[in-house]
Scaffold this active site. Structure first.
Site, short mmCIF file in Angstrom:
data_model
loop_
_atom_site.label_atom_id
_atom_site.label_comp_id
_atom_site.label_asym_id
_atom_site.label_seq_id
_atom_site.Cartn_x
_atom_site.Cartn_y
_atom_site.Cartn_z
N THR A 19 0.84 -1.36 -0.14
CA THR A 19 -0.13 0.00 0.15
C THR A 19 0.97 1.28 0.01
O THR A 19 1.86 1.40 0.57
CB THR A 19 -0.99 0.11 1.33
OG1 THR A 19 -1.76 -1.13 1.29
CG2 THR A 19 -1.73 1.21 1.39
N GLU A 45 9.97 -4.03 -2.63
CA GLU A 45 10.14 -5.40 -2.11
C GLU A 45 11.15 -5.84 -3.15
O GLU A 45 10.92 -6.60 -4.14
CB GLU A 45 8.91 -6.17 -2.04
CG GLU A 45 8.17 -5.56 -0.68
CD GLU A 45 6.81 -6.29 -0.55
OE1 GLU A 45 6.32 -6.92 -1.43
OE2 GLU A 45 6.28 -5.94 0.69
#
Lengths: 249, 232
Positions: free
Chosen positions: A1, A100
């Protein structure tokens, strides 16, 4: 998010602040991708409380309590908008850099399209392609995957503009701040060139990678279609899979 | 620009000059235990100092507020709440006094109860910041909430309520670079470093400052817009 908060002490009226934020987000946060997934919670808020101090001796005085709006102070609002956009860009880039498992920061510039929306759609498609992202991870100047992703982009279709496969150029260019490495054209007018692997390796070993995709006007002439959009993404690594194979809902 | 051996935190966390902070804001953050309440993890418990997961940013005067929100059909409760608050703004535009944020729980796909949880918490912030205000005053909310984390789980309201009281009344609201950096940390989920930047510029005779915090590392492909009727 993605969550973001901008807090300023500039005296900006709410409607003007909303407009500036929309414009800033359009060319920054709405032009990034880590994994192609849109969250249920993405939000950027901006606060402006007007408590910025006055500097004595300045000729351009704002009345006490006045708020800057489009009608009252258009030039000052434009200056504020520029600052907000620049800050949002920097913040959006930080998100991509911290994607990530990300090891690369990839800029995809699409030029010569029929509209900003079409250029954005093509840049987004390239930036979301798992295969392109894997190629970037492997420092592979894989123009084929880039071209493929451009080819299935969902264009707006509003203007009738389309990609002309015979006009597309794909070039890898040195990132800002890196001197002495020439651009590497991989595809010119839809025709692949023999890629010098040493040259490619020299460009793609950097953390920052820049890909330039020129549509050269596509189905229109280059003069008629000169819209461009820039998108930022990261590479796709084993670490991404490890993180998200472990994360639990 | 070549691949660096330094960590991302070492490269991308920059020192913030106190003079560059925007005036009129106080901030605080704490470890409220949201993550532990949602997904208790023995490993996390043993990992040392808990990370902050709740942050409050307060403006000392009502600030103009603007927002853009996800276009995902499954908008989380805080997104719905903020959207409604901005749309219901007074004629002079939306104003806000505080933004509460939590990480660890997205409060998404939590239905009517999730929205009520958000409303309860923002109302609590509003009342704690301004005890003189009547509870549940009609009108648009001037406190907004941001949530991020696990989907499909309700916010641990009781846990947050206790931490909120500490944030507002614990003499921890302040304005300095460390406090703002801790707020940025409280926003983090799988981020590896807090994201905080400031800048200064002149607008007429005003020396303005602007600060930004953001977070995000995965589930990132935003397409945010203003909800209908909210456009400037």
């Amino acid at each position: 998010t993605l969550l973001g908060l901008v807090a300023t002490d500039a005296p900006i009226a709410p409607a003007a602040l909303q407009k500036c934020l929309e414009e800033a987000v359009r060319v920054s946060f709405n032009c990034i991708s880590v994994d192609g997934d849109m969250s249920t919670n993405d939000t950027i808020l901006a606060l402006a409380n007007g408590q910025a101090p006055t500097v004595q001796g300045s000729a351009d005085k704002l009345p006490h309590g006045a708020e800057i709006s489009e009608s009252s102070h258009p030039a000052l609002l434009a200056k504020f908008s520029e600052q907000l956009t620049s800050l949002c860009l920097e913040m959006a880039h930080l998100v991509v850099r911290d994607g990530e498992g990300a090891e690369k920061f990839v800029q995809v510039r699409v030029r010569g399209a029929g509209s900003y929306e079409d250029a954005h759609a093509i840049a987004s498609s390239i930036s979301t392609s798992s295969l392109v992202k894997c190629a970037m991870h492997g420092a592979d100047a894989n123009w084929g995957r880039i071209l493929c992703a451009a080819g299935y982009a969902t264009l707006t279709g509003k203007s009738g503009w389309t990609i002309d496969p015979h006009k597309v150029n794909v070039t890898f260019v040195a990132p800002e701040g890196v001197q002495g490495i020439a651009p590497l054209p991989a595809l010119v007018n839809g025709t692949p060139l023999v890629v010098d692997e040493a040259h490619a390796a020299e460009l793609l070993r950097h953390e920052d990678i820049c890909v330039d995709v020129d549509m050269q006007g596509g189905s229109w002439s280059a003069k008629e279609a000169d819209a461009e959009a820039v998108f930022w993404t990261c590479d796709f690594s084993k670490e991404y899979v490890a993180i998200n194979g472990d994360y639990r809902t | 620009r070549a691949q660096s051996t330094l960590s991302k935190a070492e490269r991308f966390v920059v020192p913030i000059d106190a003079k560059s902070l925007p005036r009129g804001y106080l901030v605080a953050s704490t470890y409220a235990g949201v993550k532990n309440a949602i997904s208790p993890s023995p490993a996390a418990a043993l990992s040392g100092v808990p990370k902050p997961d709740l942050a409050l940013v307060v403006s000392s005067t009502p600030a103009a507020i603007a927002g853009v929100f996800t276009t995902n059909k499954f908008q989380a409760a805080p997104v719905v709440h903020a959207t409604n608050a901005l749309q219901a703004a007074q004629p002079n535009g939306p104003r806000a006094i505080a933004v509460l944020a939590n990480s660890g729980c997205a409060n998404a796909v939590t239905g009517k109860e999730g929205l009520e949880d958000t409303e309860e918490l923002v109302e609590l912030v509003r009342n704690e910041l301004n005890p003189a205000s009547k509870p549940s005053q009609p009108g648009p909310s001037d406190v907004l909430m941001l949530s991020t984390g696990v989907i499909g789980v309700r916010l641990p309201v009781g846990t947050i309520r206790r931490a909120l009281y500490h944030l507002v009344h614990g003499q921890v609201l302040q304005s300095n670079p460390e406090a703002w950096l801790d707020v940025a940390r409280a926003y983090m989920t799988t981020d590896t470093f807090p994201k905080l930047r400031t800048r200064q510029f002149m607008l007429g005779d005003r020396q303005c400052s602007m600060l930004a915090i953001d977070k995000g590392a995965g589930m990132i492909h935003p397409h945010m817009t203003t909800p209908g009727g909210l456009h400037a």
